[in-house]
Motif scaffolding. Sequence first.
Motif, PDB file in Angstrom:
ATOM      1  N   LEU A  96      -5.542 -25.577 -17.226  1.00 52.85           N
ATOM      2  CA  LEU A  96      -6.513 -24.481 -17.143  1.00 52.85           C
ATOM      3  C   LEU A  96      -7.934 -25.029 -17.265  1.00 52.85           C
ATOM      4  N   ARG A  97      -8.822 -24.482 -16.467  1.00 52.67           N
ATOM      5  CA  ARG A  97     -10.250 -24.801 -16.577  1.00 52.67           C
ATOM      6  C   ARG A  97     -11.034 -23.542 -16.236  1.00 52.67           C
ATOM      7  N   PHE A  98     -11.643 -22.958 -17.257  1.00 47.21           N
ATOM      8  CA  PHE A  98     -12.338 -21.692 -17.074  1.00 47.21           C
ATOM      9  C   PHE A  98     -13.792 -21.912 -16.662  1.00 47.21           C
ATOM     10  N   GLY A  99     -14.364 -20.880 -16.063  1.00 48.61           N
ATOM     11  CA  GLY A  99     -15.737 -20.924 -15.602  1.00 48.61           C
ATOM     12  C   GLY A  99     -15.967 -19.754 -14.669  1.00 48.61           C
TER      13      GLY A  99
ATOM     14  N   MET B 149      -7.216 -14.279 -23.110  1.00 47.09           N
ATOM     15  CA  MET B 149      -8.202 -13.328 -22.610  1.00 47.09           C
ATOM     16  C   MET B 149      -9.505 -13.574 -23.351  1.00 47.09           C
ATOM     17  N   PRO B 150     -10.648 -13.268 -22.727  1.00 44.49           N
ATOM     18  CA  PRO B 150     -11.927 -13.411 -23.413  1.00 44.49           C
ATOM     19  C   PRO B 150     -12.206 -12.215 -24.312  1.00 44.49           C
ATOM     20  N   GLY B 151     -13.190 -12.364 -25.177  1.00 46.05           N
ATOM     21  CA  GLY B 151     -13.533 -11.276 -26.092  1.00 46.05           C
ATOM     22  C   GLY B 151     -14.508 -10.273 -25.523  1.00 46.05           C
ATOM     23  N   ASP B 152     -14.939 -10.473 -24.256  1.00 46.77           N
ATOM     24  CA  ASP B 152     -15.967  -9.589 -23.692  1.00 46.77           C
ATOM     25  C   ASP B 152     -15.422  -8.690 -22.589  1.00 46.77           C
ATOM     26  N   ILE B 153     -14.203  -8.164 -22.808  1.00 47.73           N
ATOM     27  CA  ILE B 153     -13.619  -7.193 -21.874  1.00 47.73           C
ATOM     28  C   ILE B 153     -13.340  -5.895 -22.646  1.00 47.73           C
ATOM     29  N   PRO B 154     -14.401  -5.186 -23.035  1.00 49.76           N
ATOM     30  CA  PRO B 154     -14.243  -4.050 -23.957  1.00 49.76           C
ATOM     31  C   PRO B 154     -13.534  -2.837 -23.379  1.00 49.76           C
TER      32      PRO B 154
ATOM     33  N   ILE C 281      -7.365 -16.088 -28.093  1.00 50.08           N
ATOM     34  CA  ILE C 281      -8.664 -15.486 -27.786  1.00 50.08           C
ATOM     35  C   ILE C 281      -9.770 -16.407 -28.272  1.00 50.08           C
ATOM     36  N   PRO C 282     -10.499 -17.047 -27.366  1.00 54.28           N
ATOM     37  CA  PRO C 282     -11.609 -17.905 -27.789  1.00 54.28           C
ATOM     38  C   PRO C 282     -12.863 -17.057 -28.038  1.00 54.28           C
ATOM     39  N   VAL C 283     -13.522 -17.302 -29.156  1.00 52.16           N
ATOM     40  CA  VAL C 283     -14.744 -16.536 -29.481  1.00 52.16           C
ATOM     41  C   VAL C 283     -15.828 -17.505 -29.930  1.00 52.16           C
ATOM     42  N   LYS C 284     -16.893 -17.600 -29.128  1.00 52.13           N
ATOM     43  CA  LYS C 284     -18.032 -18.417 -29.527  1.00 52.13           C
ATOM     44  C   LYS C 284     -18.758 -17.751 -30.680  1.00 52.13           C
TER      45      LYS C 284
ATOM     46  N   ASP D 294     -15.702 -26.391 -28.386  1.00 53.69           N
ATOM     47  CA  ASP D 294     -15.449 -27.171 -27.178  1.00 53.69           C
ATOM     48  C   ASP D 294     -15.493 -26.316 -25.919  1.00 53.69           C
ATOM     49  N   GLY D 295     -16.192 -25.177 -25.986  1.00 55.18           N
ATOM     50  CA  GLY D 295     -16.275 -24.292 -24.835  1.00 55.18           C
ATOM     51  C   GLY D 295     -15.017 -23.462 -24.664  1.00 55.18           C
ATOM     52  N   HIS D 296     -15.064 -22.565 -23.682  1.00 54.75           N
ATOM     53  CA  HIS D 296     -13.939 -21.661 -23.444  1.00 54.75           C
ATOM     54  C   HIS D 296     -12.660 -22.441 -23.148  1.00 54.75           C
ATOM     55  N   THR D 297     -12.754 -23.391 -22.235  1.00 51.77           N
ATOM     56  CA  THR D 297     -11.561 -24.166 -21.863  1.00 51.77           C
ATOM     57  C   THR D 297     -11.022 -24.957 -23.039  1.00 51.77           C
TER      58      THR D 297
END
Length: 225
Positions: free
Chosen positions: A153-156, A104-109, A8-11, A80-83
């Motif tokens: 993988l390359r997210f965006g 998965m991202p952290g913004d799918i509540p 889980i990447p979290v900025k 280094d960004g999501h990717t």
Amino acid sequence: MSDIWAVIPVKEFDGAKHRLSGLLSPSERRLLAETMLTDMLDAVAGSRLLAGVMIVTLDRQATALGGKIGARIVTEGARDGHTGSVNAGRRLLAGEGRAGMITMPGDIPAVRAAEIDAVMSVHLAAPAFTISPAHDDLGSNAVVCSPPESVPLRFGENSYFPHLDAARRRGIEPTVIRQPGIAMDIDHPLDLALFLRLPQSAGTRTRTLLEELAVPALLARQRIG
């Protein structure tokens, strides 16, 4: 239980969700990002099929929230960004010989543990690639790779179809499974309106916060959604 880990990447929360700046102040956006991650981690913690959880972050509050569910905190690649964050996490898992990764991202509540387990349950034997897209078929909100680095993988904002193509170029036919909670990521004001209409938003901390911040009224005033 599988040997598939969640990455889980979290900025960092400061400056989070700037696309919502027309509705929310910086402090409100930070609180929203924290609250969404809390809801999301509740679902992750409830999964029966995950072998472990890795959070790639430098944010202190995200680190604290991860600690509550026993997550492994990784700082490499966190800026280094999501990717870059996801790739840093899965490199570690690959180096440890783990069987696979779900990111998965952290913004799918609105996600639920049952949705995560449903995605994991349809994932095939390695080499395999499974994806659960965003509601607009642009984003890749849950991606499972076995082994962890089996597909580049390359997210965006337009990653779903490119990820399908990337898997096929590796000779892997992707498995697609749609889940309403996983699909509902929040980046734009319209996403807030869609989230508030989603039945699964009921009972989430995020919905409670949005109502406390009078977001439904703000959306109505701006005729969003």
